[in-house]
Design a protein around this motif. Structure first.
Motif, short mmCIF file in Angstrom:
data_model
loop_
_atom_site.label_atom_id
_atom_site.label_comp_id
_atom_site.label_asym_id
_atom_site.label_seq_id
_atom_site.Cartn_x
_atom_site.Cartn_y
_atom_site.Cartn_z
N LEU A 1 -12.81 -10.83 1.55
CA LEU A 1 -11.64 -10.40 0.79
C LEU A 1 -11.04 -11.56 0.03
O LEU A 1 -10.91 -12.67 0.57
CB LEU A 1 -10.58 -9.82 1.74
N TYR A 2 -10.67 -11.30 -1.21
CA TYR A 2 -10.02 -12.30 -2.06
C TYR A 2 -8.76 -11.70 -2.66
O TYR A 2 -8.75 -10.54 -3.07
CB TYR A 2 -10.94 -12.73 -3.20
N LEU A 3 -7.71 -12.53 -2.75
CA LEU A 3 -6.51 -12.15 -3.49
C LEU A 3 -6.59 -12.81 -4.86
O LEU A 3 -6.73 -14.03 -4.97
CB LEU A 3 -5.25 -12.60 -2.75
N LEU A 4 -6.50 -11.99 -5.91
CA LEU A 4 -6.71 -12.49 -7.26
C LEU A 4 -5.40 -12.76 -8.00
O LEU A 4 -5.38 -13.61 -8.90
CB LEU A 4 -7.54 -11.46 -8.06
N GLN A 5 -4.35 -12.04 -7.66
CA GLN A 5 -3.06 -12.24 -8.31
C GLN A 5 -1.97 -11.80 -7.36
O GLN A 5 -2.18 -11.00 -6.46
CB GLN A 5 -2.95 -11.40 -9.60
N ALA A 6 -0.78 -12.30 -7.58
CA ALA A 6 0.41 -11.81 -6.90
C ALA A 6 1.56 -11.84 -7.89
O ALA A 6 1.62 -12.72 -8.74
CB ALA A 6 0.75 -12.68 -5.69
N ARG A 7 2.43 -10.88 -7.79
CA ARG A 7 3.63 -10.89 -8.63
C ARG A 7 4.74 -10.15 -7.90
O ARG A 7 4.46 -9.28 -7.07
CB ARG A 7 3.36 -10.24 -10.00
N PRO A 8 5.98 -10.48 -8.21
CA PRO A 8 7.08 -9.72 -7.60
C PRO A 8 7.07 -8.29 -8.10
O PRO A 8 6.69 -8.02 -9.24
CB PRO A 8 8.33 -10.46 -8.08
N ILE A 9 7.44 -7.36 -7.22
CA ILE A 9 7.65 -5.99 -7.68
C ILE A 9 8.93 -5.99 -8.50
O ILE A 9 10.01 -6.30 -7.99
CB ILE A 9 7.75 -5.01 -6.51
N THR A 10 8.80 -5.67 -9.77
CA THR A 10 9.91 -5.90 -10.71
C THR A 10 10.73 -4.65 -11.01
O THR A 10 11.43 -4.59 -12.00
CB THR A 10 9.34 -6.45 -12.03
N THR A 11 10.60 -3.65 -10.16
CA THR A 11 11.38 -2.43 -10.40
C THR A 11 12.42 -2.23 -9.32
O THR A 11 12.82 -1.12 -9.02
CB THR A 11 10.45 -1.20 -10.44
N ILE A 12 12.88 -3.35 -8.72
CA ILE A 12 13.84 -3.24 -7.62
C ILE A 12 15.12 -2.54 -8.07
O ILE A 12 15.62 -1.64 -7.40
CB ILE A 12 14.14 -4.63 -7.04
N ASP A 13 15.62 -2.93 -9.22
CA ASP A 13 16.86 -2.30 -9.71
C ASP A 13 16.65 -0.81 -9.96
O ASP A 13 17.50 0.01 -9.62
CB ASP A 13 17.34 -2.98 -10.99
N GLN A 14 15.50 -0.49 -10.57
CA GLN A 14 15.23 0.92 -10.83
C GLN A 14 15.10 1.70 -9.54
O GLN A 14 15.54 2.84 -9.43
CB GLN A 14 13.94 1.08 -11.67
N ASP A 15 14.45 1.08 -8.53
CA ASP A 15 14.31 1.73 -7.24
C ASP A 15 15.67 2.02 -6.62
O ASP A 15 15.90 3.07 -6.02
CB ASP A 15 13.49 0.87 -6.29
N LYS A 16 16.59 1.06 -6.76
CA LYS A 16 17.93 1.27 -6.21
C LYS A 16 18.60 2.44 -6.91
O LYS A 16 19.28 3.26 -6.29
CB LYS A 16 18.75 0.00 -6.37
N GLU A 17 18.40 2.53 -8.23
CA GLU A 17 18.98 3.65 -8.97
C GLU A 17 18.39 4.96 -8.48
O GLU A 17 19.10 5.94 -8.32
CB GLU A 17 18.71 3.48 -10.47
N ALA A 18 17.06 4.96 -8.24
CA ALA A 18 16.42 6.17 -7.74
C ALA A 18 16.98 6.56 -6.38
O ALA A 18 17.21 7.74 -6.10
CB ALA A 18 14.91 5.97 -7.66
N ALA A 19 17.21 5.57 -5.53
CA ALA A 19 17.74 5.85 -4.20
C ALA A 19 19.12 6.48 -4.29
O ALA A 19 19.49 7.34 -3.51
CB ALA A 19 17.78 4.58 -3.37
N GLU A 20 19.91 6.03 -5.26
CA GLU A 20 21.26 6.56 -5.43
C GLU A 20 21.23 8.03 -5.85
O GLU A 20 22.22 8.73 -5.71
CB GLU A 20 22.03 5.73 -6.46
#
Length: 834
Positions: free
Chosen positions: A282-301
């Motif tokens: 197994l190899y990890l090729l990339q990593a990035r932050p999940i950038t929809t945190i604010d949108q997710d919070k809006e969805a939760a609301e």
């Protein structure tokens, strides 16, 4: 210095770009990242200086691509390239902007990636293309949209050894569908990862509990895969064997889950990863932050009070998929969830069927009920009180339908045809909501007494036969005309008219179903026949392509569905009346044989009394579905489309069918106070599609054995049978008989054309739309559903062996597998694999 190795660079190096910084961080912390180097952002600045370029220069992209490397810059970059090529057959070249992957502004897909780069000239050319992508119009628009002010040309480039992945994919350390931090989601397919990233394939999906590592799986089509070739990459079609198995085994899934948790802990926030597997490594090729945190919070609301919360998860919730196949749309959730809770709570107390429903809620678009066991003493008293209803249950249902439902449907027809002001539309919408509450009160008022009668009769049956065989009990209740069978018979009669007319017969035999309406409309005989079909639809067309929702067309809107069923009758030669008479004769024979086994004459008479009541009421299952479950939603859809048109005209949504992705309160507010809701509707449509790709759990919480047993008595199997082996699958024995034949897995109505006469139908569950397949099927196998489900009832009417509620069939069986289906014992034997 213009280039630096992953393992030599500083983690905080701003010259690496975001993607490069992530790879440096992962490498330094021991994660399995392929070797590589970063072309730092100062290299682009030097290149532009050498070529006298400025970011405001017209046609800057072409100027970069046509620019010349200085010897100093070229020599350093190519030295790093050749050093990496000593260990790898080729490399991947990817952009790494300083603006990329910032929280709240993911540039995923906005820049460039090039795979299988082997030569110096190709390498230098791809570096320039990555640099040029920083100035492309689409990135500029994206930066403007995100209000990103990183205007300086800070573009790095990642050069990484290319892993020739046999399997690759992406991982989200927090479930992007449910926003559940306790789950991670893996999407995977064959070959290089670009097939998934570009959306070219439907991948396998795996949801993993981050504590227990329990895995939920959903198989994708995996239509193609990408591989390296002499130059560049190429697409290849997957073969049937590849498509019909999961691309990841459980060991790899859990190893990826462990790596994901480790990476998430390293970053301290949710991440998404790209991975590849080559030669079992197994190899990890990339990593990035999940950038929809604010949108997710809006969805939760936006969560509604009928949605299951984390606190609710401590209780036992049963997926009601055998009654309502999910996911269901937001608008339908607003109508159906409160209505079902109202009806179930009230009528399960009045007519106790073994459990009492406390609450009904939604989870991932699926409906779940929370139950508690009933008091046996009170249940017995209530059951005795219900006995006075048993002699006339069917007549009681028709009385309720005529007094309550049919008059409201006439009202809905009038409301659908009327011109509305916002105020009158709001008033009509509230009437519809109120009627759903009344409708599902009466729904269970009709259904539950019959369930009590069924339980009474079945208990008496088992006193004679024992409790090991139940399929004949239900087959003794077949051969009674109901609305589903009546619908099928009318379609068959229309097919007979086609067969009598040579011109019509030729049309149906030589054209695709999609072409029938247009072709028939071109001749006088065809037009007359279409008139008869439309007459049929005015009475029988109130059913949807998807039962229990509003989002799909109903038959009355489009003659295609009826015409395709008629075509099936024309082609397969099925004789409805002959087959129905055979079912009646089989019922009578089975019943007479059973009565002869009862020696006690008093018991025989008592059993016959209850049996005649049950036989008379056997129409309830299908007729209530026709008049309540199907017709209410169909009539509601036609009316609600009018409201959708009004909201489109007032700028609330872009299309009338976006209405399904709004909740009831939003619609009520928007009718009087229009506000743009296009973005909300689009987001929810996207989430709805994601829900469709992932299996919802059959239950939530940690039920006791008694709770599971009570649930299974009502809805069929909740868990996969422990007796299952590699060669055998067990389920509910729903319709007797033993046959062998090739499997055909059908996942939705779009795949009906793949089904052939003599196939064994394997599916998750069936609705009335699926009835046409039963004419051609050799047997039926389902994942969900019990002895009283639609699939069970129709299989018995058509005399097909059926094993239902296997919980595993669509995962374990593949097209072409040969199986033996024993509908008497509930056992499926896999004879051979395709």
């Amino acid at each position: 210095m213009y280039s630096v190795l992953f393992n030599k660079a500083e983690e905080s190096s701003q010259l690496a770009g975001a993607k490069g910084m992530n790879l440096i961080k992962m490498t330094k912390n021991g994660l399995p990242v392929p070797d590589g180097f970063i072309i730092q952002t100062n290299a682009l600045a030097r290149f532009m200086e050498d070529n006298q370029l400025h970011e405001t220069k017209e046609d800057i992209e072409n100027n970069i691509i046509n620019g010349i490397f200085s010897d100093e810059l070229k020599n350093e970059l190519t030295a790093s390239f050749y050093e990496l090529r000593e260990s790898y057959a080729s490399v991947a070249v990817r952009s790494s902007s300083a603006s990329e992957d910032l929280e709240g502004a993911s540039f995923a897909g906005q820049y460039e990636t090039y795979l299988n780069v082997k030569t110096e000239d190709e390498f230098l050319g791809k570096v320039k293309e990555c640099w040029a992508s920083f100035f492309s119009a689409r990135v500029g628009r994206y930066k403007e949209k995100m209000k990103n002010n990183h205007g300086k040309p800070l573009m790095g480039v990642v050069v990484q050894g290319l892993i020739e992945s046999e399997v690759s994919g992406v991982i989200f350390s927090r479930n992007p569908v449910t926003h559940d931090d306790g789950e991670l989601l893996i999407s995977a397919s064959y070959g290089l990862g670009e097939a998934i990233v570009s959306g070219s394939v439907t991948p396998d999906t795996f949801i993993v509990n981050k504590d227990s590592f329990a895995i939920q799986k959903e198989m994708g089509l995996k239509e193609l895969y990408m591989v390296s070739q002499a130059e560049g990459i190429a697409e290849r079609e997957t073969n049937e064997e590849m498509r019909n198995r999961y691309c990841l085994n459980d060991e790899h899934i859990r190893e990826l889950a462990a790596l994901t948790k480790k990476t998430e802990a390293l970053y301290g926030f949710p991440v998404d990863l790209e991975f590849g597997i080559a030669e079992n490594t197994l190899y990890l090729l990339q990593a990035r932050p999940i950038t929809t945190i604010d949108q997710d919070k809006e969805a939760a609301e936006e969560e509604r009070d009928f949605m299951i919360t984390k606190e609710d998860m401590n209780d036992f919730w049963l997926n009601m998929e055998s009654n309502i196949e999910g996911p269901i749309s937001p608008l339908f959730s607003s109508l159906i969830v409160p209505a079902m809770e109202h009806g179930l709570k009230k009528r399960s107390e009045q007519f106790p069927i073994g459990v009492t429903i406390e609450e009904v809620k939604q989870y991932r678009g699926h409906i779940y009920s929370k139950q508690k066991g009933g008091d046996p003493t009170e249940a017995a008293k209530a059951a005795e009180a219900a006995e006075e209803l048993f002699p006339h249950l069917a007549e009681r249902m028709y009385d309720i339908l005529n007094k309550t439902f049919l008059p409201f449907y006439e009202t809905l027809d009038e409301l659908s045809a009327a011109s509305h002001t916002p105020e009158s539309a709001l008033n009509a919408f509230k009437k519809l909501k109120a009627f759903y509450m009344e409708a599902y009160d009466e729904h269970f008022n009709i259904v539950f007494p019959q369930l009590l009668l069924n339980t009474k009769l079945e208990t008496m049956y088992q006193q004679v036969q024992g409790d090991t065989e139940n399929s004949h009990f239900h087959e003794m209740l077949t051969g009674k005309m109901n609305k589903s069978l009546e619908t099928d018979r009318h379609l068959w009669l229309l097919s007979n008219e086609v067969k009598k007319n040579a011109a019509l017969k030729q049309v149906f035999e030589t054209h695709q179903a999609e072409e029938l309406q247009e072709t028939l409309a071109q001749t006088s005989d065809g037009k007359l026949f279409l008139d008869k079909v439309n007459e049929f639809l005015r009475e029988y067309g109130w059913r949807s392509v998807k039962s229990h929702d509003l989002i799909e067309q109903i038959w009355a809107e489009n003659p295609y569905y009826a015409l395709s069923h008629i075509q099936n009758y024309v082609r397969n030669g099925y004789h409805f009346d002959n087959e129905f008479n055979k079912t009646i004769e089989k019922r009578k024979q089975l019943y007479n044989e059973f009565l002869q086994q009862i020696e006690d004459e008093a018991f025989r008479k008592e059993y016959d009394r209850y049996y005649q009541w049950m036989l008379n009421s056997s129409v309830i299952r299908d007729d209530h579905h026709f008049y309540i479950d199907a017709m209410l939603d169909a009539k509601a859809r036609i009316f609600l489309l009018r409201i959708g048109e009004m909201l489109t005209d007032s700028g609330v949504i872009d299309d009338k069918e976006d209405l399904w992705y709004l909740y009831d309160d939003e619609i009520e507010n928007a009718l009087l106070h229009p506000v743009p809701l296009q973005a909300k509707a689009a987001k929810r449509r996207e989430v709805f599609k994601e829900y469709e790709l992932v299996h919802a759990p059959s239950y939530l919480g940690s039920p006791t054995a008694e709770q599971l047993k009570a649930a299974e008595d009502i809805v069929g199997s909740v868990t996969e049978d422990e007796k299952n082996t590699e060669d055998h699958i067990y389920g509910v024995a729903a319709s007797s008989g033993i046959v062998s034949g090739p499997v055909k897995v059908i996942r939705d109505a779009n795949e009906f054309s793949r089904f052939s006469p003599g196939d064994v139908l394997v599916c998750k569950m069936t609705t009335p739309l699926w009835t046409s397949l039963f004419q051609d099927a050799k047997a039926v196998i389902t994942d969900t559903g019990g002895i009283l489900s639609h699939a069970a009832i129709i299989a018995r009417e058509y005399g097909l062996p059926a094993v239902l509620g296997t919980r595993a069939a669509t995962d374990r069986l593949r097209d072409g597998d040969v199986v033996t289906v024993d509908g008497t014992s509930g056992k499926i034997t896999i004879v051979s694999r395709a």
